[in-house]
Design an enzyme around this catalytic site. Structure first.
Site, PDB file in Angstrom:
ATOM      1  N   ARG A   2       0.730  -1.147   0.114  1.00  0.00           N
ATOM      2  CA  ARG A   2       0.087  -0.028   0.049  1.00  0.00           C
ATOM      3  C   ARG A   2       0.913   1.349  -0.037  1.00  0.00           C
ATOM      4  O   ARG A   2       1.930   1.065   0.390  1.00  0.00           O
ATOM      5  CB  ARG A   2      -0.650  -0.063   1.286  1.00  0.00           C
ATOM      6  CG  ARG A   2      -2.006  -0.921   1.246  1.00  0.00           C
ATOM      7  CD  ARG A   2      -1.530  -2.204   1.900  1.00  0.00           C
ATOM      8  NE  ARG A   2      -2.636  -2.942   2.053  1.00  0.00           N
ATOM      9  CZ  ARG A   2      -2.561  -4.482   1.949  1.00  0.00           C
ATOM     10  NH1 ARG A   2      -1.282  -5.047   1.929  1.00  0.00           N
ATOM     11  NH2 ARG A   2      -3.438  -5.272   2.068  1.00  0.00           N
ATOM     12  N   PHE A 357      -9.918  -5.909   2.945  1.00  0.00           N
ATOM     13  CA  PHE A 357     -10.404  -4.923   2.121  1.00  0.00           C
ATOM     14  C   PHE A 357      -9.528  -3.897   1.951  1.00  0.00           C
ATOM     15  O   PHE A 357      -9.274  -3.069   3.197  1.00  0.00           O
ATOM     16  CB  PHE A 357     -11.743  -4.777   2.451  1.00  0.00           C
ATOM     17  CG  PHE A 357     -12.756  -5.585   2.308  1.00  0.00           C
ATOM     18  CD1 PHE A 357     -12.356  -6.976   1.884  1.00  0.00           C
ATOM     19  CD2 PHE A 357     -14.011  -5.625   2.924  1.00  0.00           C
ATOM     20  CE1 PHE A 357     -13.277  -8.216   1.656  1.00  0.00           C
ATOM     21  CE2 PHE A 357     -15.160  -6.567   2.741  1.00  0.00           C
ATOM     22  CZ  PHE A 357     -14.753  -7.956   2.043  1.00  0.00           C
ATOM     23  N   GLU A 358      -9.380  -3.301   0.666  1.00  0.00           N
ATOM     24  CA  GLU A 358      -8.794  -1.991   0.473  1.00  0.00           C
ATOM     25  C   GLU A 358      -9.488  -0.969  -0.338  1.00  0.00           C
ATOM     26  O   GLU A 358     -10.478  -1.236  -0.845  1.00  0.00           O
ATOM     27  CB  GLU A 358      -7.282  -2.638   0.264  1.00  0.00           C
ATOM     28  CG  GLU A 358      -6.358  -3.243   0.959  1.00  0.00           C
ATOM     29  CD  GLU A 358      -5.155  -3.416   0.187  1.00  0.00           C
ATOM     30  OE1 GLU A 358      -4.463  -2.702  -0.425  1.00  0.00           O
ATOM     31  OE2 GLU A 358      -4.499  -4.887   0.667  1.00  0.00           O
ATOM     32  N   ASN A 359      -8.568   0.131  -0.758  1.00  0.00           N
ATOM     33  CA  ASN A 359      -9.099   0.881  -1.576  1.00  0.00           C
ATOM     34  C   ASN A 359     -10.460   1.557  -1.256  1.00  0.00           C
ATOM     35  O   ASN A 359     -10.500   1.934  -0.264  1.00  0.00           O
ATOM     36  CB  ASN A 359      -9.076   0.234  -3.041  1.00  0.00           C
ATOM     37  CG  ASN A 359      -7.820   0.126  -3.686  1.00  0.00           C
ATOM     38  OD1 ASN A 359      -6.811   0.979  -3.329  1.00  0.00           O
ATOM     39  ND2 ASN A 359      -7.512  -1.042  -4.308  1.00  0.00           N
ATOM     40  N   SER A 361     -13.142  -0.144  -0.823  1.00  0.00           N
ATOM     41  CA  SER A 361     -14.414  -1.357  -0.486  1.00  0.00           C
ATOM     42  C   SER A 361     -15.134  -0.761   0.835  1.00  0.00           C
ATOM     43  O   SER A 361     -16.148  -1.079   0.887  1.00  0.00           O
ATOM     44  CB  SER A 361     -13.502  -2.367   0.052  1.00  0.00           C
ATOM     45  OG  SER A 361     -12.580  -3.025  -1.023  1.00  0.00           O
TER      46      SER A 361
END
Length: 572
Positions: A2, A357-359, A361
């Site tokens: 990240r 979960f990223e971005n 989400s």
């Protein structure tokens, strides 16, 4: 991995790269207040005594008990003795936990008891042990547990809670007895149990804070407990967690499951990804032979998973990563998520799920300001989906989460879009998910890497790349903190046994790598209270801190297993 960057505004505005690439990081700024809560109760004296205040709730109020949101109240007409009792309104989203923290003495045995009435009522002590009643049939029955404090322990938090969707439970005459001071006002009127004294050794397992094995009722979908919980997800006292590149190739090289060293206790298969962002349909596609020469067959891969499990290892499906954005915007997407994830778990015989979960989400809608009672559909549906999976597979289902600091510790300063809708709505957005699943969560492994500077409980900014960052970020999880500086909206501490510190395995794996000496310094401070540098812990030390997580097993293998070797050198 990240990365985070700052725009021209004063609000946090992250961008992210994959776990498979690395970019630079920067800082956020805004101060927030710090509140340090006091303990309830008297310091122990030489005589036997009662340690809880208002255990019979005869003051007519909850004070000094602390209950989730508005789920706890003091009522008449339901008392076991006297006039008042605690009523905990367990809902589909909250188990109505109430806690009280008291001063205790080290190396001392205490007995906790309570009279309870309702379905699936739990009684226990954080970091110690617990017990539960499957059903009382509308009548009060007594629960009792004993525990022995650790050598340096001076406080204990006891709890009582119900279970999701099971309705209101009642508790009365709650008692914590042991060598100590005189009984405070409002103590129970019943006599503590006279069972045989427990072992004098401290508990070696965590309390069973998750549900007992469950099955879903076809008519209502309500989980029905069917057996005794398994504490700690079956993990060793100190566990090493790592991600195994399974669906892609990069410079770390492919590593067969059978070649993963037995030093790894939890193996996260990276990654399960959605067919589309909002579909909820998750697929797990193994790396192509062209990209991963030497990859084993599906049959050999599945056999190797079973072999690891036979040795006590846990193998999980990790969902997300930078390329796996998941937004459960509808109940249909939620149901698709549950069904597709279940199919993958069943296909490969996996032990559970890791949520990465990223971005975009998880993001909070404007006006969604209470992490204990979220209203944003993607948050509510994510919570519901994870609860349903836990209910389907029961207490042995291992649930871990690996959010970035942006989604967790940054919540000390910012939560959602803020009062003026000027902040990034993803700020602190993992907090409601962690909170709602806190009794189901096996491990939280926040990524202390690829992060901007984060304000700690000392109101100082801490930057990645040294022991200080890991100490400060982990102290926040183990001490709790006011969300967005609001002392009326406290994120409660997690059990040390639920926390593993996330670190990159080497400089190629992510920004924020620290050498083994710095890893050891962080562990010294957090588990022993020594070697803390200039930082003062707000709770602890915590010798039962569960362990470490790293991105990744592949990168550690590439680096001569430095990370895993150092872990086992430290913990033995």
């Amino acid at each position: 991995m990240r990365s985070l960057s700052r725009t021209g505004s004063t609000r946090p505005a992250p961008r992210r790269s994959s776990r498979r690439a690395v970019a630079g990081a920067t800082a956020w700024t805004v101060a927030a207040g710090l509140v340090v809560g006091g303990l309830v109760g008297l310091a122990p004296s030489a005589s036997a005594g009662e340690f809880l205040s208002n255990g019979g709730f005869e003051s007519g109020s909850l004070n000094p008990w602390s209950c989730d949101g508005s789920t706890g109240s003091v009522v008449t007409g339901h008392a076991h003795s006297g006039t008042y009792a605690l009523a905990g309104a367990a809902t589909a989203a909250d188990d109505a936990q109430c806690t009280q923290t008291v001063a205790v003495s080290p190396n001392t045995t205490y007995t906790l008891s309570a009279w309870v009435n309702g379905a699936y009522v739990y009684l226990g002590v954080n970091g110690g042990t617990s017990t539960w009643s499957p059903s009382t049939g509308g009548a009060y029955q007594q629960l009792s547990v004993s525990f022995t404090t650790a050598a340096t322990q001076t406080s204990a938090t006891v709890f009582v809670h119900g279970w999701y969707g099971q309705g209101t439970y009642y508790a009365d005459d709650v008692s914590l007895s042991g060598p100590g001071g005189p009984s405070p006002t409002g103590s129970p009127t019943t006599t503590p149990p006279t069972s045989a004294p427990p072992s004098t050794t401290p508990p070696t397992t965590t309390p069973p804070t998750s549900a007992p094995p469950t099955t879903a009722s076809p008519s209502s979908g309500t989980p029905t407990p069917t057996g005794s919980p398994t504490p700690g997800g079956g993990l060793p006292a100190h566990a090493l967690v790592g991600y195994l590149h399974e669906s892609f190739a990069n410079g770390a090289g492919y590593l067969k499951m059978s070649d993963v060293p037995d030093s790894w206790d939890v193996i996260d298969l990276s990654f399960g990804e959605p067919d589309s962002v909002t579909s909820g349909n998750i697929h797990f596609t193994r790396c192509a032979v062209a990209d991963c020469p030497g990859i084993e067959s599906d049959a050999d891969f599945k056999a190797a998973i079973a072999a690891k499990q036979a040795k006590g290892k846990k193998v999980l499906l990790s969902i997300g990563g930078a390329n796996g954005e998941v937004q459960l915007t509808t109940t249909a997407a939620r149901d698709n998520f549950v069904n597709s994830v279940s199919a993958i778990i069943d296909q490969w015989g996996l032990d559970g799920l890791d949520v990465d979960f990223e971005n975009q989400s998880l993001s909070l809608n404007a006006g969604d300001t209470d992490f204990k009672n979220p209203t944003t559909p993607v948050i509510v549906n994510t919570i519901s989906a994870l609860q349903e999976l836990k209910a389907k597979y029961g207490s042995k289902f291992v649930l871990t989460m690996a959010p970035e600091t942006f989604f967790v510790q940054l919540g000390y300063q910012y939560y959602g879009s803020g009062p003026f809708n000027g902040q990034d709505p993803r700020s602190g957005a993992f907090l409601p998910v962690i909170y709602a699943l806190r009794n189901d969560l096996t491990l939280l492994t926040v990524q202390d890497y690829n992060s901007g500077s984060i304000m700690g409980l000392d109101n100082q900014y801490h930057s990645m790349g040294g022991a200080d960052f890991h100490i400060a970020m982990t102290d926040m999880l183990l001490s709790g903190f006011p969300v967005a500086g609001n002392t009326n909206n406290m994120f409660p501490p997690l059990l040390p046994s639920q926390v593993a510190i996330g670190m990159p395995a080497n400089t190629y794996a992510g920004n924020g790598y620290v050498a083994p000496a710095a890893v050891d310094q962080a562990l010294d401070c957090l588990t022993k209270g020594s070697n803390c540098g200039g930082y003062t812990l707000h709770s602890g030390p915590h010798p039962d801190l569960r362990g470490l997580m790293t991105w990744s097993i592949n990168w550690d293998n590439y680096n001569g297993n430095e990370f895993s070797n150092n872990f086992h050198s430290y913990f033995g």
